[in-house]
Design an enzyme around this catalytic site. Structure first.
Site, PDB file in Angstrom:
ATOM      1  N   GLU A 100       0.838  -1.190   0.000  1.00  0.00           N
ATOM      2  CA  GLU A 100       0.000   0.000   0.000  1.00  0.00           C
ATOM      3  C   GLU A 100       0.874   1.241   0.000  1.00  0.00           C
ATOM      4  O   GLU A 100       2.006   1.222   0.474  1.00  0.00           O
ATOM      5  CB  GLU A 100      -0.896   0.003   1.239  1.00  0.00           C
ATOM      6  N   CYS A 114       3.698   8.694   0.710  1.00  0.00           N
ATOM      7  CA  CYS A 114       4.237   7.759   1.699  1.00  0.00           C
ATOM      8  C   CYS A 114       4.374   6.408   1.003  1.00  0.00           C
ATOM      9  O   CYS A 114       3.378   5.796   0.628  1.00  0.00           O
ATOM     10  CB  CYS A 114       3.284   7.693   2.890  1.00  0.00           C
ATOM     11  N   CYS A 125       7.775  -5.238  15.081  1.00  0.00           N
ATOM     12  CA  CYS A 125       7.384  -4.326  16.166  1.00  0.00           C
ATOM     13  C   CYS A 125       5.984  -4.716  16.665  1.00  0.00           C
ATOM     14  O   CYS A 125       5.069  -4.939  15.868  1.00  0.00           O
ATOM     15  CB  CYS A 125       7.404  -2.883  15.688  1.00  0.00           C
ATOM     16  N   CYS A 128       2.622  -2.762  15.543  1.00  0.00           N
ATOM     17  CA  CYS A 128       2.483  -2.354  14.134  1.00  0.00           C
ATOM     18  C   CYS A 128       1.783  -3.411  13.292  1.00  0.00           C
ATOM     19  O   CYS A 128       2.163  -4.582  13.304  1.00  0.00           O
ATOM     20  CB  CYS A 128       3.875  -2.076  13.564  1.00  0.00           C
ATOM     21  N   GLU A 168      10.940  -2.004   6.140  1.00  0.00           N
ATOM     22  CA  GLU A 168      12.079  -1.319   6.752  1.00  0.00           C
ATOM     23  C   GLU A 168      13.037  -0.920   5.613  1.00  0.00           C
ATOM     24  O   GLU A 168      13.765  -1.762   5.076  1.00  0.00           O
ATOM     25  CB  GLU A 168      12.752  -2.278   7.754  1.00  0.00           C
ATOM     26  N   SER A 199      12.545   6.619   6.931  1.00  0.00           N
ATOM     27  CA  SER A 199      12.233   6.308   8.327  1.00  0.00           C
ATOM     28  C   SER A 199      12.695   4.889   8.629  1.00  0.00           C
ATOM     29  O   SER A 199      12.357   3.943   7.915  1.00  0.00           O
ATOM     30  CB  SER A 199      10.728   6.425   8.572  1.00  0.00           C
ATOM     31  N   SER A 222      12.295   5.617  14.339  1.00  0.00           N
ATOM     32  CA  SER A 222      11.177   5.257  15.215  1.00  0.00           C
ATOM     33  C   SER A 222      11.736   4.825  16.557  1.00  0.00           C
ATOM     34  O   SER A 222      12.067   3.662  16.756  1.00  0.00           O
ATOM     35  CB  SER A 222      10.359   4.137  14.567  1.00  0.00           C
ATOM     36  N   LEU A 223      11.849   5.778  17.447  1.00  0.00           N
ATOM     37  CA  LEU A 223      12.457   5.500  18.749  1.00  0.00           C
ATOM     38  C   LEU A 223      11.433   4.885  19.709  1.00  0.00           C
ATOM     39  O   LEU A 223      11.681   3.885  20.356  1.00  0.00           O
ATOM     40  CB  LEU A 223      13.030   6.788  19.341  1.00  0.00           C
ATOM     41  N   THR A 224      10.306   5.559  19.802  1.00  0.00           N
ATOM     42  CA  THR A 224       9.164   5.111  20.611  1.00  0.00           C
ATOM     43  C   THR A 224       9.385   5.176  22.120  1.00  0.00           C
ATOM     44  O   THR A 224       8.567   5.703  22.840  1.00  0.00           O
ATOM     45  CB  THR A 224       8.679   3.713  20.163  1.00  0.00           C
ATOM     46  N   CYS A 341      -0.342   5.720  10.093  1.00  0.00           N
ATOM     47  CA  CYS A 341       0.874   5.010  10.481  1.00  0.00           C
ATOM     48  C   CYS A 341       0.566   3.681  11.123  1.00  0.00           C
ATOM     49  O   CYS A 341      -0.284   3.581  11.992  1.00  0.00           O
ATOM     50  CB  CYS A 341       1.637   5.815  11.510  1.00  0.00           C
TER      51      CYS A 341
HETATM   52  N1  SAH Z   1       9.724   0.605   9.162  1.00  0.00           N
HETATM   53  C1  SAH Z   1      10.049   1.981   9.234  1.00  0.00           C
HETATM   54  C2  SAH Z   1       9.189   2.774   8.295  1.00  0.00           C
HETATM   55  C3  SAH Z   1       7.707   2.689   8.600  1.00  0.00           C
HETATM   56  S1  SAH Z   1       7.245   4.197   9.312  1.00  0.00           S
HETATM   57  C4  SAH Z   1       9.928   2.470  10.646  1.00  0.00           C
HETATM   58  O1  SAH Z   1       9.389   1.764  11.466  1.00  0.00           O
HETATM   59  O2  SAH Z   1      10.413   3.568  10.916  1.00  0.00           O
HETATM   60  C5  SAH Z   1       5.812   3.763  10.158  1.00  0.00           C
HETATM   61  C6  SAH Z   1       5.729   4.560  11.434  1.00  0.00           C
HETATM   62  O3  SAH Z   1       4.495   4.238  12.039  1.00  0.00           O
HETATM   63  C7  SAH Z   1       6.826   4.208  12.420  1.00  0.00           C
HETATM   64  O4  SAH Z   1       7.291   5.353  13.053  1.00  0.00           O
HETATM   65  C8  SAH Z   1       6.099   3.312  13.412  1.00  0.00           C
HETATM   66  O5  SAH Z   1       6.687   3.386  14.681  1.00  0.00           O
HETATM   67  C9  SAH Z   1       4.715   3.891  13.389  1.00  0.00           C
HETATM   68  N2  SAH Z   1       3.675   2.946  13.774  1.00  0.00           N
HETATM   69  C10 SAH Z   1       3.676   1.617  13.645  1.00  0.00           C
HETATM   70  N3  SAH Z   1       2.513   1.103  14.099  1.00  0.00           N
HETATM   71  C11 SAH Z   1       1.775   2.144  14.526  1.00  0.00           C
HETATM   72  C12 SAH Z   1       0.464   2.267  15.071  1.00  0.00           C
HETATM   73  N4  SAH Z   1      -0.317   1.208  15.259  1.00  0.00           N
HETATM   74  N5  SAH Z   1       0.018   3.494  15.383  1.00  0.00           N
HETATM   75  C13 SAH Z   1       0.776   4.578  15.163  1.00  0.00           C
HETATM   76  N6  SAH Z   1       1.999   4.526  14.624  1.00  0.00           N
HETATM   77  C14 SAH Z   1       2.493   3.316  14.318  1.00  0.00           C
HETATM   78 FE1  SF4 Z   2       8.432  -1.903  12.879  1.00  0.00          FE
HETATM   79 FE2  SF4 Z   2       8.359  -0.110  10.902  1.00  0.00          FE
HETATM   80 FE3  SF4 Z   2       8.373  -2.715  10.356  1.00  0.00          FE
HETATM   81 FE4  SF4 Z   2       6.215  -1.645  11.452  1.00  0.00          FE
HETATM   82  S1  SF4 Z   2       7.031  -1.185   9.429  1.00  0.00           S
HETATM   83  S2  SF4 Z   2       7.223  -3.586  12.043  1.00  0.00           S
HETATM   84  S3  SF4 Z   2       7.131  -0.080  12.758  1.00  0.00           S
HETATM   85  S4  SF4 Z   2       9.999  -1.570  11.358  1.00  0.00           S
END
Ligand code: SAH
Ligand code: SF4
Length: 353
Positions: A100, A114, A125, A128, A168, A199, A222-224, A341
């Protein structure tokens, strides 16, 4: 150049993924400007060879034959529009799998594409949707570029690109680099590197590679959370490349680009939204020049996490700001089409293993 001519093969690259030089190699008997002309058409996003009106018929035919009559490897399977104006496309890839991509439009009318870099994601993660699908394969540069073309075809000029879709990007750097070269080429699409963001969840070798060789795009991480144990639990990447290692890599990148890095923090109501979480984040960040993007966790079916309340988000934000940190609260644009996201993949369950 040895390229396969079977479009089903992974190494076969469709026109939107090719540079001028690579197109020139396909037209060995033609003057160099023919490849430039073809490249101009492809970077404008034409969908068929017949539209290349300034190319002589035999040249068009050569190209068409080379690509078995198809400019594009993928197609749009479904379009979903959110009341807030975002557009999500479900793209069917040549092997039948799907990704997507989303077009987000802000109040000033600035359009951001995006894009996805992988089918699914191997990082796992816990919060996600994409991560819960698992990983199928990397996308080619052509497949990444086609997402851009599909979005632009529907919504017009795009000013920014973020690799924040499925996957990723640091685990698919060759294709992502190639796509960035094409997106930023002044002879082609011409988006400045400062308007392109990668990202990453924190894949340190990728960050270091980018720091060493470029391209110097904007970096988002994506530190979180800055709590090591919690981060390892939520984001398995932290077990391999822990917070300290990550910080060193970010400092290297920052040294190279002298640019502010974006730290994304998904805030989950019952997990990392406390005052202590905010303060730990603030002190971890201290040596870095960053902007923090706070994202309220978007619900994903089957996950027990809670979306924080607006008041919780505001409080978290104010705590960071009180420590001098620049904070941007990302809108949950696209939530209505599950294009927000972490929700990418919600309409795809059947297409991935
Ligand atoms: N894989 C890369 C690029 C994807 S960016 C990365 O993780 O950075 C997608 C963003 O959405 C990331 O910052 C991730 O932490 C965030 N994300 C993932 N699941 C989410 C959710 N359920 N709600 C809000 N943000 C989310
Ligand atoms: Fe983690 Fe980004 Fe992959 Fe989702 S898309 S599992 S946030 S690395």
């Amino acid at each position: 150049m040895s390229m396969s001519v079977n479009p089903q093969e992974e190494t076969f690259v469709f026109p939107s993924g090719l540079s001028i030089e690579e197109l020139a190699a396909l037209l060995p008997d033609q003057p160099a400007y023919r490849a430039r002309q073809a490249y101009a058409w492809f970077s404008r996003g034409i969908a068929d060879f017949a539209s290349m009106t300034n190319l002589p018929r035999p040249v068009r035919d050569t190209l068409s034959a080379r690509f078995h009559g198809k400019v594009r490897s993928s197609s749009v399977a479904r379009e979903m529009e959110d009341p807030d104006g975002s557009l999500k496309l479900q793209i069917r890839l040549r092997d039948g799998s799907a990704v997507e991509c989303v077009l987000l439009e802000d109040i000033e009318g600035r359009k951001t594409a995006c894009l996805s870099s992988q089918v699914g994601c191997p990082m796992g993660c816990a919060f996600c949707k994409t991560g819960s699908l698992g990983f199928l394969r990397n996308l080619g540069a052509d497949e990444i570029m086609e997402q851009f073309h599909f979005l632009r075809e529907r919504r017009g000029a795009i000013s920014n690109v973020v690799f924040m879709g499925m996957g990723e990007p640091m685990l698919n750097l060759p294709a992502v680099r190639k796509a960035i070269a094409l997106l930023s080429d002044p002879e082609g699409i011409g988006i400045s590197l400062r308007k392109i963001t990668i990202s990453t969840s924190g894949v340190v070798p990728g960050i270091l590679d980018l720091a060493e060789k470029g391209p110097y795009v904007r970096l988002a991480v994506s530190l979180t959370t800055a709590d090591p144990a919690l981060r390892s639990e939520l984001m398995p990447v932290n077990r391999k490349w822990p917070l300290d290692t990550l910080k060193q890599a970010l400092l290297s990148y920052q040294q190279r680009t002298n640019d502010r890095i974006t730290l994304e923090a998904v805030i989950i109501g019952n997990v990392n939204a406390s005052d202590a979480d905010a303060l730990a984040l603030a002190s971890w960040i201290a040596p870095l020049k960053v902007q923090v993007n706070l994202i309220a966790w978007n619900p994903v079916e089957g996950m027990e996490y809670q979306t924080p309340s607006p008041a919780q988000m505001r409080h978290f934000r104010e705590l960071l700001e009180s420590r001098g940190i620049v904070v941007v609260q990302r809108m949950s644009r696209g939530r209505g089409v599950m294009g927000a996201c972490g929700q990418l993949g919600d309409t795809l369950q059947t297409s991935l293993p």
